[in-house]
Write a protein that holds these residues in place. Structure first.
Motif, short mmCIF file in Angstrom:
data_model
loop_
_atom_site.label_atom_id
_atom_site.label_comp_id
_atom_site.label_asym_id
_atom_site.label_seq_id
_atom_site.Cartn_x
_atom_site.Cartn_y
_atom_site.Cartn_z
N SER A 265 6.63 -19.15 -46.10
CA SER A 265 7.18 -20.13 -46.80
C SER A 265 8.44 -19.48 -47.60
CB SER A 265 6.49 -21.19 -47.53
OG SER A 265 7.23 -22.21 -48.23
N ILE A 266 9.65 -19.76 -47.17
CA ILE A 266 10.77 -19.15 -47.77
C ILE A 266 11.55 -19.90 -48.87
CG2 ILE A 266 12.70 -18.07 -47.30
CD1 ILE A 266 11.89 -17.27 -44.67
N LYS A 267 11.80 -19.51 -50.07
CA LYS A 267 12.51 -19.91 -50.97
C LYS A 267 13.68 -19.15 -51.54
CE LYS A 267 10.75 -23.40 -53.67
NZ LYS A 267 10.13 -23.81 -54.80
N GLY A 268 14.75 -19.30 -51.42
CA GLY A 268 15.87 -18.70 -52.01
C GLY A 268 15.65 -18.66 -53.68
N ASP A 269 16.35 -17.71 -54.25
CA ASP A 269 16.70 -17.59 -55.64
C ASP A 269 17.45 -18.85 -56.25
OD1 ASP A 269 15.15 -15.41 -55.92
OD2 ASP A 269 16.82 -14.11 -56.32
N ASP A 270 18.31 -19.32 -55.38
CA ASP A 270 19.13 -20.31 -55.82
C ASP A 270 18.84 -21.79 -55.24
OD1 ASP A 270 19.62 -19.74 -53.30
OD2 ASP A 270 21.94 -20.02 -53.26
N GLN A 271 17.63 -21.75 -54.76
CA GLN A 271 17.04 -23.19 -54.05
C GLN A 271 15.84 -23.65 -54.73
OE1 GLN A 271 16.39 -21.04 -50.09
NE2 GLN A 271 17.95 -22.58 -49.55
N SER A 272 15.89 -24.96 -55.01
CA SER A 272 14.47 -25.60 -55.51
C SER A 272 13.73 -26.10 -54.34
CB SER A 272 14.86 -26.63 -56.29
OG SER A 272 15.64 -27.56 -55.73
N THR A 273 14.48 -26.07 -52.99
CA THR A 273 13.76 -26.61 -51.96
C THR A 273 13.44 -25.49 -50.90
OG1 THR A 273 14.76 -28.83 -52.06
CG2 THR A 273 13.84 -28.14 -50.05
N PRO A 274 12.07 -25.39 -50.44
CA PRO A 274 12.08 -24.30 -49.40
C PRO A 274 12.70 -24.42 -48.29
CG PRO A 274 10.01 -25.53 -49.92
CD PRO A 274 11.08 -26.12 -50.56
N VAL A 275 13.12 -23.09 -47.60
CA VAL A 275 13.84 -23.30 -46.29
C VAL A 275 13.49 -24.06 -45.42
CG1 VAL A 275 14.68 -21.87 -44.24
CG2 VAL A 275 14.93 -21.05 -46.65
N LEU B 296 14.08 -29.30 -42.28
CA LEU B 296 13.51 -30.60 -42.24
C LEU B 296 14.77 -31.89 -42.50
CD1 LEU B 296 9.87 -29.88 -43.12
CD2 LEU B 296 10.59 -30.49 -40.77
N LYS B 297 15.11 -31.79 -43.70
CA LYS B 297 16.07 -32.73 -44.12
C LYS B 297 17.40 -32.85 -43.32
CE LYS B 297 16.64 -31.36 -48.41
NZ LYS B 297 17.28 -31.34 -49.77
N ASP B 298 17.81 -31.65 -42.78
CA ASP B 298 18.93 -31.83 -41.59
C ASP B 298 18.46 -32.13 -40.39
OD1 ASP B 298 20.41 -31.20 -43.78
OD2 ASP B 298 20.58 -28.69 -43.29
N GLY B 299 17.23 -32.22 -40.08
CA GLY B 299 16.87 -32.76 -38.71
C GLY B 299 16.84 -31.61 -37.75
N LEU B 300 16.99 -30.38 -38.34
CA LEU B 300 16.96 -29.08 -37.52
C LEU B 300 15.70 -28.54 -37.08
CD1 LEU B 300 20.30 -27.85 -38.94
CD2 LEU B 300 19.99 -29.29 -36.95
N CYS B 301 14.62 -29.16 -37.73
CA CYS B 301 13.46 -28.67 -37.29
C CYS B 301 12.31 -29.95 -37.45
CB CYS B 301 12.93 -27.40 -37.95
SG CYS B 301 12.55 -27.67 -39.53
N ASN C 206 1.57 -31.55 -45.81
CA ASN C 206 1.85 -32.58 -46.57
C ASN C 206 2.77 -32.44 -47.59
OD1 ASN C 206 -0.47 -34.10 -45.40
ND2 ASN C 206 -1.95 -33.08 -46.98
N GLN C 207 3.40 -31.31 -48.06
CA GLN C 207 4.31 -31.24 -49.07
C GLN C 207 5.63 -31.28 -48.44
OE1 GLN C 207 3.78 -27.17 -50.50
NE2 GLN C 207 2.33 -27.74 -51.94
N PHE C 208 5.84 -30.75 -47.00
CA PHE C 208 6.79 -31.06 -46.52
C PHE C 208 7.20 -32.18 -45.85
CE2 PHE C 208 6.89 -26.19 -45.30
CZ PHE C 208 7.26 -25.77 -46.47
N ARG C 209 6.11 -33.12 -45.59
CA ARG C 209 6.33 -34.45 -45.01
C ARG C 209 7.53 -35.24 -45.51
NH1 ARG C 209 1.35 -35.20 -43.96
NH2 ARG C 209 1.75 -34.78 -41.45
N LYS C 210 7.72 -35.22 -46.82
CA LYS C 210 8.64 -35.99 -47.53
C LYS C 210 10.25 -35.49 -46.91
CE LYS C 210 8.84 -32.78 -51.51
NZ LYS C 210 8.62 -32.71 -52.85
N GLY D 20 20.21 -34.74 -37.48
CA GLY D 20 19.98 -33.84 -36.49
C GLY D 20 19.32 -34.55 -35.24
N CYS D 21 18.14 -33.78 -35.06
CA CYS D 21 17.20 -34.67 -33.78
C CYS D 21 16.69 -35.79 -34.28
CB CYS D 21 15.89 -33.63 -33.58
SG CYS D 21 14.70 -33.50 -34.95
#
Length: 164
Positions: free
Chosen positions: A94-104, A109-114, A129-133, A144-145
């Motif tokens: 699970s990846i999270k950038g220093d400037d991000q509150s949302t994981p990659v 997922l929000k962009d419909g790209l996976c 369960n965490q990512f479902r939202k 996206g998709c």
């Protein structure tokens, strides 16, 4: 590291031990053997997989945009990767950038790209369960998709069969 050789064509496929990138059809005459000292050095690259998600299937029309977005989120940035498990496909992170509150994964997922994995490893259930939202947000906004609504597993399976 030579992976496969085609003696008839005089070429081979190689995987570089530093970054793990691969090249196909390299002329065998352009290669030199490594010294024994260098052969003892383990590979520096490791294979990582975004945990609990799957990228769009080839031919879906979204795979290029998905990989481009992933690159924009992580390339030349500092980020933290939490290794959640390891199996034959690599380290699941699970990846999270220093400037991000949302994981990659959440951003993709929000962009419909996976999309969330259909049959995740049991240890990934809590992450799903965490990512479902995030996926629900992408579906709701038809990103996206999800542009034409929900994608059923049967549609995806039919698409895979057609490509074979």
């Amino acid at each position: 590291c030579v992976e496969e050789t085609d003696d008839d064509m005089g070429t081979c496929d190689v995987e570089y031990i530093d970054y793990g990138n691969k090249e196909h059809g390299i002329d065998l005459k352009s290669l030199m053997p490594l010294s024994e000292d260098l052969m003892k050095i383990p590979r520096l690259s490791k294979k990582y997989v975004l945990a609990a998600v799957q990228m769009p299937p080839e031919g879906s029309g979204w795979e290029d945009e998905g990989y481009t977005r992933l690159g924009n989120l992580i390339f030349q940035k500092e980020w933290d990767a939490e290794v959640l498990m390891q199996d034959k496909s690599g380290y699941h992170v699970s990846i999270k950038g220093d400037d991000q509150s949302t994981p990659v994964q959440g951003e993709l997922l929000k962009d419909g790209l996976c999309r969330l994995q259909r049959k995740p490893d049991y240890s990934m259930k809590y992450l799903l369960n965490q990512f479902r939202k995030y996926q629900e947000e992408g579906v709701k906004n038809r990103m996206g998709c999800w542009e034409y609504g929900e994608i059923s597993d049967e549609e995806e399976e039919d698409d895979r069969r057609r490509r074979r």
